[in-house]
Design an enzyme around this catalytic site. Sequence first.
Site, PDB file in Angstrom:
ATOM      1  N   CYS A  18      40.894  54.998  50.975  1.00 49.84           N
ATOM      2  CA  CYS A  18      41.500  54.423  50.047  1.00 49.84           C
ATOM      3  C   CYS A  18      42.396  55.188  49.039  1.00 49.84           C
ATOM      4  CB  CYS A  18      39.992  54.242  49.138  1.00 49.84           C
ATOM      5  SG  CYS A  18      39.361  52.686  49.765  1.00 49.84           S
ATOM      6  N   HIS A  57      45.475  55.679  50.486  1.00 47.26           N
ATOM      7  CA  HIS A  57      46.208  54.361  50.193  1.00 47.26           C
ATOM      8  C   HIS A  57      46.914  54.384  49.023  1.00 47.26           C
ATOM      9  CE1 HIS A  57      46.612  49.881  50.873  1.00 47.26           C
ATOM     10  NE2 HIS A  57      46.603  49.951  49.460  1.00 47.26           N
ATOM     11  N   GLU A  58      45.964  54.635  47.907  1.00 45.48           N
ATOM     12  CA  GLU A  58      46.459  54.584  46.434  1.00 45.48           C
ATOM     13  C   GLU A  58      47.567  55.525  46.071  1.00 45.48           C
ATOM     14  OE1 GLU A  58      46.062  51.843  45.488  1.00 45.48           O
ATOM     15  OE2 GLU A  58      43.793  51.045  45.980  1.00 45.48           O
ATOM     16  N   ILE A  59      47.403  56.809  46.637  1.00 47.02           N
ATOM     17  CA  ILE A  59      48.426  57.843  46.354  1.00 47.02           C
ATOM     18  C   ILE A  59      49.617  57.500  46.929  1.00 47.02           C
ATOM     19  CG2 ILE A  59      49.000  60.376  46.819  1.00 47.02           C
ATOM     20  CD1 ILE A  59      46.113  61.325  46.366  1.00 47.02           C
ATOM     21  N   LEU A 116      51.290  54.904  44.608  1.00 48.81           N
ATOM     22  CA  LEU A 116      51.867  55.992  43.380  1.00 48.81           C
ATOM     23  C   LEU A 116      53.230  56.668  43.886  1.00 48.81           C
ATOM     24  CD1 LEU A 116      48.582  57.985  42.007  1.00 48.81           C
ATOM     25  CD2 LEU A 116      49.866  55.606  41.272  1.00 48.81           C
TER      26      LEU A 116
END
Length: 164
Positions: A129, A132-134, A137
Amino acid sequence: MAIRPILPYPHAGLSGICAPVTVFDDHLRELVTDLIDTMRAAPGVGITAAHIGVLQRVFVLELTPGTILTYINPEITSHSPQTMRHVEGSVSMPGFTDEVERPSTVEVRFQDITGAEQTETAEGFHAICIQHEIDQLDGIFWLKRLSRLKRDRLVKKWEKSRNP
């Protein structure tokens, strides 16, 4: 304290590179609260500010109900050579998922809501997770981690679902 509209794939805002947060104030706290509300309404386990059109390096996760993890200006400082495959998707492309391979452990440096520096080692789904989120960004939508064939097939299904 609002549920904000989520940018749908392939909105150009999802490929924007997010700027570092430099001011830790009530506006940031409001953004984080809105991210939490929006993520829960989607529903999802994670969401970035980019998903709601705010190009700042902020994301939240809720891997366990009621436990919110907030990451501001996150940076992966190391990762394991071991990898794992896990099904991924996006609040910007609800209902569409596929397996992505990523390092199974990461160390991440970030700031909390007050601006204090933090480090964390994450494993398994938590590590997936964070990566995935980085990526989001950094303007890398999760589909870019798929083979061209899988990506093209999924995008075609997505487009068909939006324009029946």
